[in-house]
Design a protein around this motif. Sequence first.
Motif, PDB file in Angstrom:
ATOM      1  N   ARG A 168      49.557  41.960  40.936  1.00 18.01           N
ATOM      2  CA  ARG A 168      48.140  41.969  40.549  1.00 18.01           C
ATOM      3  C   ARG A 168      47.965  43.065  39.504  1.00 18.01           C
TER       4      ARG A 168
ATOM      5  N   HIS B 297      43.875  33.408  38.847  1.00 22.68           N
ATOM      6  CA  HIS B 297      44.155  33.810  40.229  1.00 22.68           C
ATOM      7  C   HIS B 297      44.592  32.522  40.939  1.00 22.68           C
TER       8      HIS B 297
ATOM      9  N   ARG C 234      38.439  35.415  37.177  1.00 20.65           N
ATOM     10  CA  ARG C 234      39.736  34.728  37.072  1.00 20.65           C
ATOM     11  C   ARG C 234      39.806  33.604  38.098  1.00 20.65           C
ATOM     12  N   VAL C 235      39.075  33.787  39.210  1.00 18.45           N
ATOM     13  CA  VAL C 235      39.061  32.755  40.252  1.00 18.45           C
ATOM     14  C   VAL C 235      38.451  31.470  39.698  1.00 18.45           C
TER      15      VAL C 235
ATOM     16  N   ARG D  71      31.227  36.743  43.164  1.00 16.31           N
ATOM     17  CA  ARG D  71      30.690  38.104  43.147  1.00 16.31           C
ATOM     18  C   ARG D  71      30.380  38.523  41.701  1.00 16.31           C
TER      19      ARG D  71
ATOM     20  N   GLN E 190      31.140  40.802  39.040  1.00 17.88           N
ATOM     21  CA  GLN E 190      32.327  41.657  38.874  1.00 17.88           C
ATOM     22  C   GLN E 190      31.998  42.834  37.957  1.00 17.88           C
TER      23      GLN E 190
ATOM     24  N   PRO F  93      35.324  33.532  47.362  1.00  9.14           N
ATOM     25  CA  PRO F  93      36.669  34.119  47.453  1.00  9.14           C
ATOM     26  C   PRO F  93      36.691  35.503  48.098  1.00  9.14           C
ATOM     27  N   GLY F  94      35.499  36.127  48.257  1.00  6.91           N
ATOM     28  CA  GLY F  94      35.441  37.470  48.788  1.00  6.91           C
ATOM     29  C   GLY F  94      35.903  38.475  47.734  1.00  6.91           C
ATOM     30  N   PRO F  95      35.484  39.716  47.808  1.00  6.48           N
ATOM     31  CA  PRO F  95      34.577  40.241  48.812  1.00  6.48           C
ATOM     32  C   PRO F  95      33.136  39.767  48.572  1.00  6.48           C
TER      33      PRO F  95
HETATM   34  N1  ASP Z   1      39.006  38.610  45.174  1.00 10.98           N
HETATM   35  C1  ASP Z   1      38.773  37.860  43.963  1.00 10.98           C
HETATM   36  C2  ASP Z   1      39.577  38.411  42.811  1.00 10.98           C
HETATM   37  O1  ASP Z   1      40.425  39.253  43.008  1.00 10.98           O
HETATM   38  C3  ASP Z   1      37.327  37.745  43.641  1.00 10.98           C
HETATM   39  C4  ASP Z   1      36.579  39.030  43.452  1.00 10.98           C
HETATM   40  O2  ASP Z   1      37.150  40.112  43.397  1.00 10.98           O
HETATM   41  O3  ASP Z   1      35.354  38.925  43.328  1.00 10.98           O
HETATM   42  O4  ASP Z   1      39.395  37.994  41.693  1.00 10.98           O
END
Ligand code: ASP
Length: 337
Positions: free
Chosen positions: A122, A152, A185-186, A240, A242, A280-282
Amino acid sequence: MSTSPASDRHIQLNPFGQLRHFLSIDGLDRNLLTEILDTADSFIEVGERSIKKVPLLRGRTVVNLFFEASTRTRSTFELAAKRLSADVLNLDISTSATSKGESLSDTLLNLEAMASDMFVVRHAQSGAPHFIAQSVTPGVAIINAGDGRHAHPTQAMLDMLTIRQHKGRFEGLVVAIVGDILHSRVARSQVRALLTLGAEEVRIVGPNTLLPRDAETLGVKIHNDMRSGLRDADVVIMLRLQRERMEGALLPSEREFYRQYGLTTEKLAYARPDAIVMHPGPINRGVEIESAVADGPQSVILNQVTNGIAVRMAVMSMAMSGQLAERQAAAETQASK
Ligand code: ASP
């Protein structure tokens, strides 16, 4: 680093068309994505056993290389590798030599010298896992656990598994992805996976300031309004805000964002009555989703987390066997010379 579907396909697959790295959904076809889902399905049962282990990666070393914070992704990759019987090393970058100025290439050279077989990476920089896959010793598999705003892919595949479990198919489905698409990215990986697997319509819903500039080229429908964006949707995916990737003020205020785009019971009623809610969280309760929805009967958010283990087991075991098949073929060619 720029990537294209053709180069992504070339780098991710061995000469027999098997997965050897998992960097992006781009360049992978429907058969391969379905194979990942089917393999993941077969691993779900392992998580239900009293002894949750299979020997597929016994004797292999997996290094979790997280240059960015993670809770679910890192821990489910670790569990997945352990359930495959691998030896797992979690490198805490904040206390590693990287923070003393060591370059990414030097860190990797040192880890390769420890005879690692797989790196789960990552990184805040888009393209970092591609860069590593191009420079790593042949035979070592690279799995992207999220790079910048780019991709992702394991998150997208665990989301696809969750959708398939609840809806039984992709054909005919209307999927709405809501919120901060620009920095997600999700979302990029989900859009590619949904379109490749045959979803009927993928919508992105949010204010223009949070939609990507190339949105029109992604093959999605764009909505600025929740009522039209969620109308008759089978799946609602919330994202979320970001903030860590935002430059400048893209929103009037969180309260205004919640008023317009926060998923409440009232807004969820625009979607189909049997729609599922994903994230996808958080999750940030009261920012993009109301607690009554996040914890409500239509939410499958915790199923997504559980499915993350099976999908990561699938991808890791497939990439390792793709690497081994390639190594073996190379050894046989060498021997016959
Ligand atoms: N956990 C996901 C990511 O790493 C989504 C996020 O952080 O909002 O992209």
